[in-house]
Motif scaffolding. Structure first.
Motif, mmCIF file in Angstrom:
data_model
loop_
_atom_site.group_PDB
_atom_site.id
_atom_site.type_symbol
_atom_site.label_atom_id
_atom_site.label_comp_id
_atom_site.label_asym_id
_atom_site.label_seq_id
_atom_site.Cartn_x
_atom_site.Cartn_y
_atom_site.Cartn_z
ATOM 1 N N TYR A 1 75.016 35.103 -5.410
ATOM 2 C CA TYR A 1 73.732 34.944 -4.751
ATOM 3 C C TYR A 1 72.667 35.668 -5.557
ATOM 4 N N SER A 2 71.425 35.383 -5.277
ATOM 5 C CA SER A 2 70.335 35.873 -6.113
ATOM 6 C C SER A 2 69.847 37.267 -5.763
ATOM 7 N N HIS A 3 70.285 37.847 -4.648
ATOM 8 C CA HIS A 3 69.829 39.174 -4.256
ATOM 9 C C HIS A 3 71.013 40.093 -3.981
ATOM 10 N N PRO A 4 71.743 40.513 -5.031
ATOM 11 C CA PRO A 4 72.925 41.330 -4.797
ATOM 12 C C PRO A 4 72.611 42.707 -4.213
ATOM 13 N N ASP A 5 71.322 43.082 -4.158
ATOM 14 C CA ASP A 5 70.962 44.373 -3.602
ATOM 15 C C ASP A 5 70.783 44.332 -2.090
ATOM 16 N N ARG A 6 70.910 43.154 -1.475
ATOM 17 C CA ARG A 6 70.753 43.017 -0.031
ATOM 18 C C ARG A 6 72.016 42.430 0.577
ATOM 19 N N SER A 7 72.371 42.969 1.722
ATOM 20 C CA SER A 7 73.518 42.444 2.448
ATOM 21 C C SER A 7 73.152 41.099 3.067
ATOM 22 N N GLY A 8 74.116 40.180 3.123
ATOM 23 C CA GLY A 8 73.881 38.893 3.765
ATOM 24 C C GLY A 8 73.930 39.024 5.274
ATOM 25 N N GLY A 9 73.734 37.929 5.983
ATOM 26 C CA GLY A 9 73.691 37.971 7.439
ATOM 27 C C GLY A 9 75.054 38.010 8.096
ATOM 28 N N ALA A 10 76.115 37.644 7.408
ATOM 29 C CA ALA A 10 77.445 37.604 8.004
ATOM 30 C C ALA A 10 78.085 38.989 7.994
ATOM 31 N N VAL A 11 78.875 39.267 9.030
ATOM 32 C CA VAL A 11 79.639 40.505 9.088
ATOM 33 C C VAL A 11 81.087 40.127 9.361
ATOM 34 N N VAL B 1 78.836 49.174 9.559
ATOM 35 C CA VAL B 1 78.229 50.142 8.647
ATOM 36 C C VAL B 1 77.888 49.437 7.343
ATOM 37 N N PHE B 2 77.072 50.123 6.550
ATOM 38 C CA PHE B 2 76.901 49.753 5.151
ATOM 39 C C PHE B 2 77.804 50.689 4.371
ATOM 40 N N ASP B 3 78.711 50.141 3.568
ATOM 41 C CA ASP B 3 79.540 51.007 2.740
ATOM 42 C C ASP B 3 78.649 51.614 1.649
ATOM 43 N N PRO B 4 79.139 52.583 0.880
ATOM 44 C CA PRO B 4 78.301 53.214 -0.139
ATOM 45 C C PRO B 4 77.860 52.258 -1.259
ATOM 46 N N PHE B 5 78.342 51.020 -1.221
ATOM 47 C CA PHE B 5 78.049 50.058 -2.277
ATOM 48 C C PHE B 5 77.125 48.950 -1.789
ATOM 49 N N GLY B 6 76.646 49.071 -0.535
ATOM 50 C CA GLY B 6 75.675 48.138 0.014
ATOM 51 C C GLY B 6 76.245 46.981 0.812
ATOM 52 N N ASN B 7 77.553 46.930 0.996
ATOM 53 C CA ASN B 7 78.189 45.858 1.762
ATOM 54 C C ASN B 7 78.216 46.202 3.243
#
Length: 140
Positions: free
Chosen positions: A64-74, A112-118
């Motif tokens: 995806y084009s924005h690897p710095d943002r989490s997607g909407g799915a959990v 949560v957001f893990d320390p890697f942004g997921n």
């Protein structure tokens, strides 16, 4: 059409740090690493009752084009105690995405957001438990 969870892929700029963090969280080492020699671009763990795959992929390969943002799915992983699981994730350096919430009788979620942004979800789900075979004293 959908037969079951196959692999959950998370992304990290530092695959080694992510591998080590998830090994600490899960209490197991990654069983699959590629490439075998040199810094890994992909590692994979087997997790839980059904040995689902949790993969950590180098962010360079994010589709995806924005690897710095989490997607909407959990993706929610069943835990027996959401509060304890949520607190442990925070103690390991994760940050709050969604505090524990009862969604109805037998259903509690948190993420949560893990320390890697997921985004990583934990859930108590009575339906998950209903599909497992009964445990005996030797299954611990």
């Amino acid at each position: 059409m959908l037969r079951g969870l196959s692999t959950v892929s998370l992304f990290a700029d530092d695959v080694v740090a992510a591998r080590d963090w998830y090994a600490e969280l899960l209490g197991v080492e990654a069983y699959f690493v590629r490439p075998v020699d040199g810094p890994p671009a992909y590692v994979e763990f087997r997790v839980g009752d059904h040995q689902h795959e949790l993969g950590i992929v180098d962010s360079r390969y994010a589709p995806y084009s924005h690897p710095d943002r989490s997607g909407g799915a959990v993706a929610y992983w069943h835990v027996d105690d959401v509060r304890a699981g949520f607190d442990r994730l925070l103690s390991l350096g994760a940050t709050v995405h969604d505090r524990p919430v009862e969604r109805g009788p037998g259903f509690v979620t948190a993420s949560v957001f893990d320390p890697f942004g997921n985004t990583l979800g934990v859930m108590y789900n009575q339906h998950y438990l209903e599909m497992l075979p009964p445990r005996t004293g030797d299954d611990r």
